[in-house]
Design an enzyme around this catalytic site. Structure first.
Site, short mmCIF file in Angstrom:
data_model
loop_
_atom_site.label_atom_id
_atom_site.label_comp_id
_atom_site.label_asym_id
_atom_site.label_seq_id
_atom_site.Cartn_x
_atom_site.Cartn_y
_atom_site.Cartn_z
N CYS A 86 0.76 -1.25 0.00
CA CYS A 86 0.00 0.00 0.00
C CYS A 86 0.79 1.30 0.00
O CYS A 86 0.71 2.09 -0.94
CB CYS A 86 -0.94 0.01 1.21
SG CYS A 86 -1.94 -1.48 1.39
N HIS A 143 -2.79 6.51 4.42
CA HIS A 143 -1.68 5.58 4.67
C HIS A 143 -0.31 6.16 4.32
O HIS A 143 0.61 5.44 3.92
CB HIS A 143 -1.89 4.26 3.89
CG HIS A 143 -1.25 3.10 4.58
ND1 HIS A 143 -1.19 1.83 4.04
CD2 HIS A 143 -0.63 3.00 5.80
CE1 HIS A 143 -0.57 1.01 4.86
NE2 HIS A 143 -0.22 1.70 5.94
#
Length: 458
Positions: A86, A143
């Site tokens: 990610c 993130h």
């Protein structure tokens, strides 16, 4: 005498009409619209594999809205996330650079990286588009920094609602370390709702409130969906986490996982349909580019890599080759398939190019694919790289070299993806000269992208 006055009057009338005609012509020229900047909507799935949309061959998952988006635009068969996990891919997306240049080579974890994030010195995609006159918003997964100083609102986004960790409980919004992780701009402020639905709700609201017909400005909307990343939860399921502990308070029965996982993808597809419907209701279909992709390959055995080797966290194709669709009605040809190799980092220069600007940051590694989209022009030849946890891959045309450290030696594998997309036939031993050339390029790339970089996450 009277006839002379009539003649003078007639000449005056003709002269006035000529002047009016000239002024009208000038007015028409002035009102010719300049090339308008498109609204841009980027929808990023989380852990969606190459084989998990029906338009990419899934026999199980039904994604009619994304299939229709592909029918109305271009479907990419050689699109890649910059990283097989990610955070690195999202760092590349935001900067237009290889993530190694930003120091975000690995996952910014909930437990070990709560005080670090993407440097505020980086010029992000949102900042680039703001400089071009765009209103910007992000809803969903960030993130790229847990602490408030790394919030998306400090990175060019006018509005943010969502979560900053790698994943949260879809209902209780608790992250892996047991913290509540639902933000309204710079403050943690929870609200009830299923994550996918909340992201959709805010996306629709933003489109309605920021219609350029009202604001006079184009918009950039980044919808970073959590689906189908774990926890495996459907719309009507109960919470799996509670505040104070990242451990699951109950287990999902194994035989229910495939059913719920399928639902999660289909609910995300439903979300795409709602966004497209809202664009239509607001009369924005014609000047809005909609982009869909995934941040990396599928997680383990749950997902489907579409026949590619391996999955998330791997530098084999299953780890980073993902679905990608771009629709721009009236501009991008409908229903065609692009075989060009494109990476996540290409979005920044592409979007800025569509906004009639040029990236202001140095060391941009991505390239604009604007002319490929509008004119079907071929992209320039370039070598491309992936690296994660000490393993590195390089693409040069159809050739792919993989470098894997094993015990006290480094092993090299060479594949020709043109006829071996599943990476089953290692041709390194019979192509030593090519291997040596690619090894040198790989070594040079590593030095270039990591020189002087402070690691954020490895």
């Amino acid at each position: 005498m009277k006839s002379k006055n009539v003649l003078n009057y007639s000449i005056l009338v003709v002269y006035v009409f000529l002047l009016m005609g000239c002024k009208e012509s000038k007015k028409e020229v002035e009102n010719i619209p300049k090339e308008s900047k498109p609204n841009i909507i980027l929808i990023m799935a989380d852990d969606l594999g190459y084989g998990e949309l029906s338009s990419y061959g899934s026999p199980k998952v039904k994604t009619p809205n994304l299939d229709k988006l592909a029918e109305k635009g271009v479907k990419f068969t050689d699109f890649h996330a910059n990283g097989p996990v990610c955070s690195p891919t999202r760092a590349a997306l935001m900067t237009g650079k290889y993530q190694q240049r930003t120091g975000v080579e690995g996952v910014i974890t909930a437990v070990g990286h709560r005080e670090v994030g993407l440097s505020l010195d980086e010029i992000t995609l949102a900042e680039e588009l703001k400089n071009q006159g765009y209103v910007t918003a992000m809803f969903g997964k960030w993130h790229l920094g847990y602490a408030e100083p790394y919030n998306p609102t400090y990175q060019g986004f006018d509005d943010f609602t969502g979560f900053v960790s790698g994943n949260i409980d879809y209902h209780s919004h608790i992250d892996q370390a047991g913290y509540l992780d639902w933000w309204k701009n710079k403050k943690i402020e929870d609200e009830p709702g299923y994550t996918t639905d909340l992201i959709t709700k805010y996306g629709k609201k933003f489109i309605k409130e920021n219609n350029p017909k009202k604001t006079g400005k184009p918009f950039f909307l980044y919808l970073a969906q959590e689906a189908p990343h774990y926890p495996i939860q459907g719309r009507n399921d109960k919470p799996l986490r509670k505040e104070g502990s990242g451990k699951f308070i109950r287990k999902v029965p194994k035989d229910s996982v495939p059913i719920i996982y399928k639902e999660m993808i289909e609910l995300m597809d439903e979300s795409v349909g709602e966004i497209i419907t809202t664009l239509g209701e607001e009369g924005l279909n014609e000047n809005t580019m909609v982009v869909f992709c995934s941040d990396n390959g599928p997680a383990g055995s749950r997902g489907d890599s579409g026949g590619l080797r391996a999955a998330k966290a791997s530098i084999y194709e299953g780890g980073h080759r993902v679905p990608a669709i771009i629709s721009y009605p009236g501009k991008v040809k409908e229903g065609w398939v692009s075989k060009e190799t494109v990476l996540t980092m290409d979005f920044l220069p592409t979007f800025v190019d569509f906004a009639n600007g040029t990236p202001s940051s140095k060391n941009i590694d991505g390239i604009s694919i604007k002319n490929h989209l509008l004119k079907n022009e071929s992209l320039p030849k370039r070598d491309l790289f992936w690296s994660f946890k000490g393993k590195t891959a390089m693409r040069s045309g159809s050739w792919k070299l993989i470098e894997i450290p094993k015990e006290n030696q480094i092993v090299y594998e060479l594949y020709n993806l043109e006829n071996d997309l599943a990476e089953t036939n290692n041709l390194a031993s019979s192509n030593q000269s090519l291997v040596e050339q690619m090894k040198q390029k790989m070594s040079d790339w590593k030095k270039d992208v990591r020189q002087g970089v402070e690691p954020v996450a490895n």
